[in-house]
Design a protein around this motif. Structure first.
Motif, PDB file in Angstrom:
ATOM      1  N   ALA A 239     -11.276   3.434 -10.377  1.00  0.00           N
ATOM      2  CA  ALA A 239     -10.299   3.992  -9.438  1.00  0.00           C
ATOM      3  C   ALA A 239      -9.713   5.292  -9.982  1.00  0.00           C
ATOM      4  CB  ALA A 239      -9.187   2.973  -9.183  1.00  0.00           C
ATOM      5  N   GLN A 240      -9.487   5.324 -11.297  1.00  0.00           N
ATOM      6  CA  GLN A 240      -8.943   6.535 -11.916  1.00  0.00           C
ATOM      7  C   GLN A 240      -9.859   7.732 -11.668  1.00  0.00           C
ATOM      8  OE1 GLN A 240      -8.711   7.465 -16.281  1.00  0.00           O
ATOM      9  NE2 GLN A 240      -7.001   6.041 -16.117  1.00  0.00           N
ATOM     10  N   ALA A 241     -11.171   7.505 -11.833  1.00  0.00           N
ATOM     11  CA  ALA A 241     -12.130   8.585 -11.596  1.00  0.00           C
ATOM     12  C   ALA A 241     -12.130   8.986 -10.119  1.00  0.00           C
ATOM     13  CB  ALA A 241     -13.523   8.154 -12.033  1.00  0.00           C
ATOM     14  N   LEU A 242     -12.147   7.986  -9.222  1.00  0.00           N
ATOM     15  CA  LEU A 242     -12.211   8.274  -7.788  1.00  0.00           C
ATOM     16  C   LEU A 242     -10.944   8.985  -7.317  1.00  0.00           C
ATOM     17  CD1 LEU A 242     -13.726   4.941  -6.413  1.00  0.00           C
ATOM     18  CD2 LEU A 242     -14.882   7.119  -6.673  1.00  0.00           C
ATOM     19  N   GLU A 243      -9.799   8.564  -7.844  1.00  0.00           N
ATOM     20  CA  GLU A 243      -8.530   9.153  -7.400  1.00  0.00           C
ATOM     21  C   GLU A 243      -8.416  10.619  -7.806  1.00  0.00           C
ATOM     22  OE1 GLU A 243      -5.999   6.246  -9.077  1.00  0.00           O
ATOM     23  OE2 GLU A 243      -6.191   4.897  -7.363  1.00  0.00           O
ATOM     24  N   ARG A 244      -9.097  11.009  -8.885  1.00  0.00           N
ATOM     25  CA  ARG A 244      -9.071  12.421  -9.291  1.00  0.00           C
ATOM     26  C   ARG A 244      -9.732  13.301  -8.235  1.00  0.00           C
ATOM     27  NH1 ARG A 244      -9.609  10.914 -15.157  1.00  0.00           N
ATOM     28  NH2 ARG A 244      -7.417  11.060 -15.721  1.00  0.00           N
ATOM     29  N   LEU A 245     -10.658  12.723  -7.466  1.00  0.00           N
ATOM     30  CA  LEU A 245     -11.387  13.504  -6.472  1.00  0.00           C
ATOM     31  C   LEU A 245     -10.858  13.268  -5.061  1.00  0.00           C
ATOM     32  CD1 LEU A 245     -14.963  12.935  -7.845  1.00  0.00           C
ATOM     33  CD2 LEU A 245     -13.681  15.064  -7.907  1.00  0.00           C
ATOM     34  N   SER A 246      -9.774  12.536  -4.931  1.00  0.00           N
ATOM     35  CA  SER A 246      -9.250  12.264  -3.600  1.00  0.00           C
ATOM     36  C   SER A 246      -7.863  12.885  -3.457  1.00  0.00           C
ATOM     37  CB  SER A 246      -9.173  10.760  -3.368  1.00  0.00           C
ATOM     38  OG  SER A 246      -8.052  10.251  -4.040  1.00  0.00           O
ATOM     39  N   ASP A 247      -7.348  12.825  -2.234  1.00  0.00           N
ATOM     40  CA  ASP A 247      -6.032  13.406  -1.979  1.00  0.00           C
ATOM     41  C   ASP A 247      -4.933  12.358  -2.055  1.00  0.00           C
ATOM     42  OD1 ASP A 247      -6.898  11.957   0.128  1.00  0.00           O
ATOM     43  OD2 ASP A 247      -6.102  13.285   1.661  1.00  0.00           O
ATOM     44  N   LEU A 248      -5.268  11.194  -2.616  1.00  0.00           N
ATOM     45  CA  LEU A 248      -4.310  10.097  -2.598  1.00  0.00           C
ATOM     46  C   LEU A 248      -3.186  10.304  -3.603  1.00  0.00           C
ATOM     47  CD1 LEU A 248      -6.420   6.850  -2.407  1.00  0.00           C
ATOM     48  CD2 LEU A 248      -4.705   7.610  -0.795  1.00  0.00           C
ATOM     49  N   PRO A 249      -1.946  10.274  -3.144  1.00  0.00           N
ATOM     50  CA  PRO A 249      -0.865  10.271  -4.124  1.00  0.00           C
ATOM     51  C   PRO A 249      -0.656   8.842  -4.613  1.00  0.00           C
ATOM     52  CG  PRO A 249       0.016  10.357  -1.902  1.00  0.00           C
ATOM     53  CD  PRO A 249      -1.452  10.180  -1.759  1.00  0.00           C
ATOM     54  N   ILE A 250      -0.546   8.661  -5.909  1.00  0.00           N
ATOM     55  CA  ILE A 250      -0.302   7.317  -6.431  1.00  0.00           C
ATOM     56  C   ILE A 250       1.155   7.248  -6.843  1.00  0.00           C
ATOM     57  CG2 ILE A 250      -1.031   5.567  -8.081  1.00  0.00           C
ATOM     58  CD1 ILE A 250      -3.458   7.947  -8.159  1.00  0.00           C
ATOM     59  N   SER A 251       1.882   6.361  -6.212  1.00  0.00           N
ATOM     60  CA  SER A 251       3.321   6.303  -6.452  1.00  0.00           C
ATOM     61  C   SER A 251       3.601   5.856  -7.878  1.00  0.00           C
ATOM     62  CB  SER A 251       3.974   5.346  -5.469  1.00  0.00           C
ATOM     63  OG  SER A 251       3.538   4.039  -5.730  1.00  0.00           O
ATOM     64  N   ALA A 252       4.751   6.256  -8.391  1.00  0.00           N
ATOM     65  CA  ALA A 252       5.141   5.874  -9.750  1.00  0.00           C
ATOM     66  C   ALA A 252       5.215   4.360  -9.863  1.00  0.00           C
ATOM     67  CB  ALA A 252       6.491   6.495 -10.091  1.00  0.00           C
ATOM     68  N   ARG A 253       5.639   3.724  -8.756  1.00  0.00           N
ATOM     69  CA  ARG A 253       5.746   2.266  -8.755  1.00  0.00           C
ATOM     70  C   ARG A 253       4.369   1.616  -8.921  1.00  0.00           C
ATOM     71  NH1 ARG A 253       8.816  -2.073  -6.910  1.00  0.00           N
ATOM     72  NH2 ARG A 253       7.634  -3.595  -5.735  1.00  0.00           N
ATOM     73  N   ALA A 254       3.373   2.147  -8.171  1.00  0.00           N
ATOM     74  CA  ALA A 254       2.021   1.600  -8.282  1.00  0.00           C
ATOM     75  C   ALA A 254       1.489   1.792  -9.700  1.00  0.00           C
ATOM     76  CB  ALA A 254       1.103   2.255  -7.264  1.00  0.00           C
ATOM     77  N   GLN A 255       1.778   2.950 -10.298  1.00  0.00           N
ATOM     78  CA  GLN A 255       1.323   3.210 -11.664  1.00  0.00           C
ATOM     79  C   GLN A 255       1.909   2.190 -12.632  1.00  0.00           C
ATOM     80  OE1 GLN A 255      -0.985   5.087 -12.397  1.00  0.00           O
ATOM     81  NE2 GLN A 255      -0.818   7.208 -11.707  1.00  0.00           N
ATOM     82  N   ARG A 256       3.183   1.867 -12.446  1.00  0.00           N
ATOM     83  CA  ARG A 256       3.825   0.908 -13.344  1.00  0.00           C
ATOM     84  C   ARG A 256       3.277  -0.498 -13.118  1.00  0.00           C
ATOM     85  NH1 ARG A 256       8.749   2.852 -15.665  1.00  0.00           N
ATOM     86  NH2 ARG A 256       9.576   0.754 -15.844  1.00  0.00           N
ATOM     87  N   LEU A 257       3.031  -0.840 -11.841  1.00  0.00           N
ATOM     88  CA  LEU A 257       2.501  -2.175 -11.556  1.00  0.00           C
ATOM     89  C   LEU A 257       1.090  -2.341 -12.109  1.00  0.00           C
ATOM     90  CD1 LEU A 257       3.855  -2.762  -7.967  1.00  0.00           C
ATOM     91  CD2 LEU A 257       4.455  -4.025 -10.024  1.00  0.00           C
ATOM     92  N   ARG A 258       0.324  -1.246 -12.119  1.00  0.00           N
ATOM     93  CA  ARG A 258      -1.014  -1.335 -12.707  1.00  0.00           C
ATOM     94  C   ARG A 258      -0.930  -1.648 -14.194  1.00  0.00           C
ATOM     95  NH1 ARG A 258      -4.596   3.534 -10.049  1.00  0.00           N
ATOM     96  NH2 ARG A 258      -4.877   2.568  -8.008  1.00  0.00           N
ATOM     97  N   VAL A 259       0.010  -1.029 -14.873  1.00  0.00           N
ATOM     98  CA  VAL A 259       0.204  -1.334 -16.293  1.00  0.00           C
ATOM     99  C   VAL A 259       0.549  -2.809 -16.449  1.00  0.00           C
ATOM    100  CG1 VAL A 259       1.684  -0.924 -18.290  1.00  0.00           C
ATOM    101  CG2 VAL A 259       0.884   1.005 -16.929  1.00  0.00           C
ATOM    102  N   PHE A 260       1.422  -3.297 -15.575  1.00  0.00           N
ATOM    103  CA  PHE A 260       1.863  -4.694 -15.630  1.00  0.00           C
ATOM    104  C   PHE A 260       0.658  -5.645 -15.605  1.00  0.00           C
ATOM    105  CE2 PHE A 260       3.532  -8.611 -13.753  1.00  0.00           C
ATOM    106  CZ  PHE A 260       4.715  -8.783 -14.457  1.00  0.00           C
TER     107      PHE A 260
END
Lengths: 522, 230
Positions: A239-260
């Motif tokens: 997903a990290q690779a795909l998101e670099r090539l997309s226009d998707l904003p990843i919210s700070a909350r989603a980033q933290r939940l992924r770490v969780f």
């Protein structure tokens, strides 16, 4: 070495010193075949650099391939040394950098690229018993040839020791109990294992080929099933690779939940590995208790994540679910309960001599050996290499969170055992930081548009560094994919770790490595 | 004496209020929906439309929950009685104890771990007289996980031949039943039934331990195939 090359080297060294790297965007260094060996020699002697792997890319014109030798540094710099295959043969670097050995063999089998000077090419991914030579499935668009059609070649048993009474003990591909399929050849004159050879790829499912042409949704599902124990980490890397090539904003909350959830998965897999180590030493009561703790975590994952192995949890742009802060605190409390039970088990075992005798100074991997093999993950850290992508190539919310990367110095089985528990404590600490200061943005994924190109994803999975290099078309389907897993890297060191130990140590050392065969075979 | 030699008094059993929570990820149920997009959504083609009902091909479904999160969603069952007995040969031969030989024909590790969990104190299949044996010569049941890869085909055939009759073959997980997501791979032979006859099908990705136990209990004739099979 040419002046141009020296300038490049100066540039990347300066970048590393100043910490100018932006994670995920690599610096491409075009090099000729001869320059490649020089630059590899310099980088692999430097403790601040690590070898990620060989990534093949299709040439813009024609249907040839060029290779990228990817190195990453301890502060975010990522370098791809680009070598073109003009002379139909590239010099091997496995004599300088032993870690490249399997990757070159893999390239030879899958892409028909030849490496001059490599002593053992062929019969690796595609076993000679089933597949004709020169099939190169990854270099073709359509594969007409199915295996098993030609007369089966004889299985060749490798044997180096020629002393009288020496023999080769073959273990696998089908093991006792419920183990994954892989084959070992153990050379011995009786009790001591003098040499060991691994024959992997019995479970080769050709996932890199299968990913080609798949939509990003299906690609994520496939990535999860490369290694079921590290499903979330694999999906995150893709997903990290795909998101670099997309226009998707990843919210700070989603980033933290992924770490969780990534840390939750790390705890679960480490508990499982601890259980397997206890099982291998024959202590069935603590082993069973530890397996029960793993089951607790599996159930917890199913209740809140929707799946016991967290399949389908990570979606592009976020996650497929959302949780309230009290939910997350509840999960943390139950994880804490499990970790304290785990701690109690381990504290008691440190006073058990019969247990310690089986782990201490068994399966030694010195720091030098770990460097030579380019090891990653807990196995590397137990040998004193402080390698962790969460620090080296920081991603997601890790840069805002506090955690340590513990290491051990001994490099034996007991060091790996303690390392796992130290990492569990760090992960539990990371999980507890997530529910605090939460913004209320929805974590659920949306649809996306893509621009075509290549992108790189790097995630520290429970077993070590996972790299994805993905090419994508504008419609969101995968064009090509190269996956470098911790299994591919760490299994390479296993034969060295069991040399000069006895047969009864073999399953114990295997358990302390905690590796997945599916991860290696893909 | 050390406590670890005696055991710990804490019982680690199913502790959540709802007995099904966390034990099973559930599965989609046949649903009356009119939505063509729902059919296209399924990555393995497990959803089939028939008379305005969308039915689920259990063998193909990988429980990815894409259809569950769609609007309108597929209905979802939380049960774990997923096993399907295909055979009626030797119905009384497996009534006593069962010896299982597990073969990994290319799985991702999840199915294998669920089988391994059966021996943990939480599920403890030993209480039913079931155990895992290292050799196929002593096995009553061959449990196969994963899509059969070309390199594992011969090994699987040899293990099957080595077993004494009567014998049962359990195909565990979507990969073993239909190839799952790997069905179109060039290095995969396909479902286990392409290589050896399958007696019990246990769907799921992975099937939870209780679903696998359900399959074993059906082999033993303890639980008869119920009318839940749709």
């Amino acid at each position: 070495m040419t002046d141009k090359m020296e300038n490049w080297l100066k540039l990347i060294t300066q970048q590393r010193v100043r910490g100018e790297g932006t994670s995920g965007h690599w610096l491409r260094v075009p090099a000729s075949s001869e320059e490649l060996r020089n630059i590899v020699q310099i980088l692999c002697g430097d403790i601040h650099w690590a070898f990620a792997g060989i990534v093949p890319e299709r040439d813009d014109a024609g249907d040839g391939f060029h290779l990228l030798y990817v190195f990453y540094s301890d502060n975010g710099v990522l370098v791809g040394i680009e070598v073109h295959n003009h002379e139909q043969s590239i010099p091997t670097i496995s004599d300088i950098l032993f870690a490249a050995d399997w990757q070159e063999r893999e390239m030879e089998d899958l892409f028909n690229l030849s490496f001059k000077g490599h002593p053992q090419l062929g019969n690796f991914v595609l076993h000679d018993e089933q597949w004709p030579e020169g099939l190169a499935p990854m270099a073709r668009d359509i594969i007409h040839i199915l295996g098993n059609e030609k007369a089966a070649a004889e299985t060749v048993t490798p044997q180096i020791v020629k002393a009288s009474g020496s023999f080769v003990m073959t273990v696998g591909p089908i093991f006792s109990g419920s183990e994954e399929s892989i084959q070992f050849f153990l050379e011995t004159v009786g009790e001591e294992i003098i040499f060991a050879h691994i024959r992997p790829f019995y479970k080769y499912r050709a996932i890199e080929k299968l990913l080609e042409g798949k939509s990003f949704t299906v690609a994520l599902l496939l990535a999860e099933r490369i290694n079921g124990h590290a499903a979330f980490a694999h999906a995150w890397a893709l997903a990290q690779a795909l998101e670099r090539l997309s226009d998707l904003p990843i919210s700070a909350r989603a980033q933290r939940l992924r770490v969780f959830w990534a840390e939750f998965e790390r705890i679960r897999l480490h508990v499982r590995t601890l259980a397997r180590i206890l099982e291998s030493t024959g202590l069935s009561v603590p082993a069973n208790l530890m397996h029960a703790l793993e089951e607790d975590l599996l159930q917890l994952g199913a209740i809140y994540g929707g799946h016991r192995y967290l399949f389908g949890l990570l979606r592009l742009g976020g996650l497929s679910r959302d949780w309230s802060a009290s939910d997350l605190e509840g999960i943390c409390a139950r994880v804490d309960e499990t970790v304290s039970k785990c701690e109690m088990l381990i504290k008691n075992l440190t006073f058990d001599n019969s247990f310690l005798d089986r782990l201490e100074s068994v399966g030694m991997l010195t720091k030098q050996l770990a460097l030579d093999h380019g090891l990653v993950g807990p196995v590397a850290r137990a040998s004193g290499l402080q390698r962790d992508l969460r620090k080296w190539q920081t991603y997601g919310a890790y840069r805002h969170l506090k955690f340590d990367v513990p290491t051990q110095n001994e490099g034996d089985g007991y060091a790996r055992f303690r390392q796992l528990f130290d990492e569990i404590l760090q992960s539990a600490g990371l999980m507890k930081q997530i529910p605090q200061d939460f913004s209320n943005v929805d974590a659920v994924s949306r649809s996306a548009t893509f621009r075509s190109g290549m992108a790189f994803g790097a995630v520290e999975g429970p077993n070590g560094a996972i790299f994805y290099n993905v090419g994508i078309r504008p419609d969101g389907t995968v064009k090509s994919c190269r996956i470098i897993t911790p299994g591919l890297v760490n299994w390479h060191a296993f034969p060295d770790a069991i040399r000069h130990f006895t047969f009864q140590d073999f399953p114990i050392i295997l358990a302390t490595f905690g590796l997945s065969v599916a991860d290696l075979d893909r | 004496m050390l406590w670890s030699r005696k055991g710990m008094k804490t019982s680690l059993t199913l502790k959540d209020e709802s007995p099904n929570q966390g034990i099973s990820p559930g599965r989609p149920r046949a649903t009356k929906v009119h939505s063509a997009s729902l059919l296209k959504l399924c990555p393995t083609g497990a959803l089939v439309e028939k008379d305005n009902w969308i039915r689920v091909d259990e063998a193909r479904c990988i429980r990815c929950q894409l259809c569950r999160q769609h609007t309108p969603p597929m209905e979802w069952d939380e049960d774990f009685h997923w096993a399907k007995l295909n055979t009626h040969r030797f119905p009384h031969a497996f009534r006593h104890s069962l010896h299982i030989r597990v073969i990994d024909a290319g799985n991702c590790g999840a199915c294998l771990n669920e089988i391994h969990q059966l021996s943990s104190p939480v599920y403890s299949f030993h209480r039913f007289g079931i155990s895992i044996t290292p050799t196929p010569r002593e096995a009553d049941v061959l449990m196969v996980v994963g899509p059969v890869t070309i390199a594992m085909k011969t090994a699987l055939e040899e293990a099957y031949e080595a077993m004494p009759t009567p014998k049962r073959v359990l195909a565990v997980g979507a990969c073993a039943l239909s190839g799952g997501l790997f069905a179109s791979s060039f290095s995969v032979v396909g479902p286990v039934s392409n290589v050896i006859p399958v007696d019990v099908e246990i769907s799921g990705c992975p099937p939870p331990p209780l679903a696998i136990l359900d399959g074993l209990r059906q082999v033993m004739g303890v639980r008869l195939a119920s009318d839940r099979e749709r």
